[in-house]
Scaffold this motif. Structure first.
Motif, PDB file in Angstrom:
ATOM      1  N   GLU A  73       0.815  -1.286   0.196  1.00 17.84           N
ATOM      2  CA  GLU A  73       0.055  -0.037   0.057  1.00 17.84           C
ATOM      3  C   GLU A  73       0.876   1.119   0.110  1.00 17.84           C
ATOM      4  O   GLU A  73       1.810   1.367   0.770  1.00 17.84           O
ATOM      5  CB  GLU A  73      -0.884   0.061   1.294  1.00 17.84           C
ATOM      6  CG  GLU A  73      -1.938   1.250   1.441  1.00 17.84           C
ATOM      7  CD  GLU A  73      -2.815   1.149   2.300  1.00 17.84           C
ATOM      8  OE1 GLU A  73      -3.392   2.186   2.852  1.00 17.84           O
ATOM      9  OE2 GLU A  73      -2.823  -0.024   3.183  1.00 17.84           O
ATOM     10  N   THR A  75       2.008   4.777   0.755  1.00 21.15           N
ATOM     11  CA  THR A  75       1.732   5.493   2.103  1.00 21.15           C
ATOM     12  C   THR A  75       1.726   6.816   1.493  1.00 21.15           C
ATOM     13  O   THR A  75       2.195   7.651   1.016  1.00 21.15           O
ATOM     14  CB  THR A  75       2.915   5.532   2.928  1.00 21.15           C
ATOM     15  OG1 THR A  75       3.294   4.287   3.401  1.00 21.15           O
ATOM     16  CG2 THR A  75       2.867   6.265   4.216  1.00 21.15           C
ATOM     17  N   ASN A  76       0.588   7.527   2.003  1.00 15.60           N
ATOM     18  CA  ASN A  76       0.369   8.895   1.677  1.00 15.60           C
ATOM     19  C   ASN A  76       1.241   9.717   2.580  1.00 15.60           C
ATOM     20  O   ASN A  76       1.200   9.663   3.940  1.00 15.60           O
ATOM     21  CB  ASN A  76      -1.256   9.155   2.383  1.00 15.60           C
ATOM     22  CG  ASN A  76      -1.878  10.715   1.974  1.00 15.60           C
ATOM     23  OD1 ASN A  76      -0.811  11.519   1.630  1.00 15.60           O
ATOM     24  ND2 ASN A  76      -3.121  10.588   1.487  1.00 15.60           N
ATOM     25  N   LYS A  78       0.584  12.568   3.912  1.00 17.62           N
ATOM     26  CA  LYS A  78      -0.048  13.202   5.060  1.00 17.62           C
ATOM     27  C   LYS A  78       0.137  12.031   6.181  1.00 17.62           C
ATOM     28  O   LYS A  78       0.074  12.547   7.284  1.00 17.62           O
ATOM     29  CB  LYS A  78      -1.266  13.473   4.540  1.00 17.62           C
ATOM     30  CG  LYS A  78      -1.643  14.577   3.743  1.00 17.62           C
ATOM     31  CD  LYS A  78      -3.143  14.778   3.676  1.00 17.62           C
ATOM     32  CE  LYS A  78      -3.951  13.835   2.921  1.00 17.62           C
ATOM     33  NZ  LYS A  78      -5.182  14.010   2.696  1.00 17.62           N
ATOM     34  N   ASP A  79       0.367  10.847   5.984  1.00 19.58           N
ATOM     35  CA  ASP A  79       0.486  10.023   7.154  1.00 19.58           C
ATOM     36  C   ASP A  79       1.926   9.819   7.665  1.00 19.58           C
ATOM     37  O   ASP A  79       1.983   9.322   8.912  1.00 19.58           O
ATOM     38  CB  ASP A  79       0.207   8.646   6.683  1.00 19.58           C
ATOM     39  CG  ASP A  79      -1.463   8.387   6.159  1.00 19.58           C
ATOM     40  OD1 ASP A  79      -2.226   9.349   6.815  1.00 19.58           O
ATOM     41  OD2 ASP A  79      -1.737   7.776   5.399  1.00 19.58           O
ATOM     42  N   LEU A  80       2.768  10.596   7.004  1.00 25.15           N
ATOM     43  CA  LEU A  80       4.058  10.540   7.799  1.00 25.15           C
ATOM     44  C   LEU A  80       4.463  11.423   8.888  1.00 25.15           C
ATOM     45  O   LEU A  80       3.724  12.852   8.796  1.00 25.15           O
ATOM     46  CB  LEU A  80       5.321  10.858   6.485  1.00 25.15           C
ATOM     47  CG  LEU A  80       5.276   9.568   5.569  1.00 25.15           C
ATOM     48  CD1 LEU A  80       5.962  10.166   4.233  1.00 25.15           C
ATOM     49  CD2 LEU A  80       5.692   8.365   5.979  1.00 25.15           C
ATOM     50  N   PRO A  81       5.316  11.365   9.857  1.00 22.54           N
ATOM     51  CA  PRO A  81       5.665  12.505  10.681  1.00 22.54           C
ATOM     52  C   PRO A  81       6.155  13.747   9.872  1.00 22.54           C
ATOM     53  O   PRO A  81       6.740  13.665   8.681  1.00 22.54           O
ATOM     54  CB  PRO A  81       6.543  11.996  11.718  1.00 22.54           C
ATOM     55  CG  PRO A  81       6.918  10.506  11.190  1.00 22.54           C
ATOM     56  CD  PRO A  81       5.989  10.323   9.869  1.00 22.54           C
TER      57      PRO A  81
END
Length: 84
Positions: A73, A75-76, A78-81
């Motif tokens: 999948e 990773t968007n 926006k989902d990362l720190p």
């Protein structure tokens, strides 16, 4: 929902054939317990339409399906720190 029989069952049956534990023709005949279950539903008032379960088939004669592909999948961002 998962399938009732997966690839490992087919591999086990074919492995037993290559090791000489049973033959392909032995697996063509339904096991006694399955036959008894089907026969018990005939004429039984609890089962007015008779046996309506899974049809017996020799799974060793089926073509072995391809193993499922691994999917990754994305990773968007926006989902990362924030400091990544």
């Amino acid at each position: 929902m998962q399938k009732l029989f997966d690839i490992s069952v087919i591999k086990t049956l074919k492995d037993g054939i290559t090791k000489g534990r049973w033959s392909l023709e032995d697996l063509d005949e339904p096991p006694p317990g399955w036959t008894e279950c089907v026969n018990n539903t005939k004429g039984n008032p609890a089962f007015p339409q008779g046996y309506q379960g899974v049809e017996y088939k020799n799974l060793a004669r089926l073509k072995q399906p391809k193993p499922p592909q691994e999917k990754v999948e994305f990773t968007n961002p926006k989902d990362l720190p924030p400091d990544f």
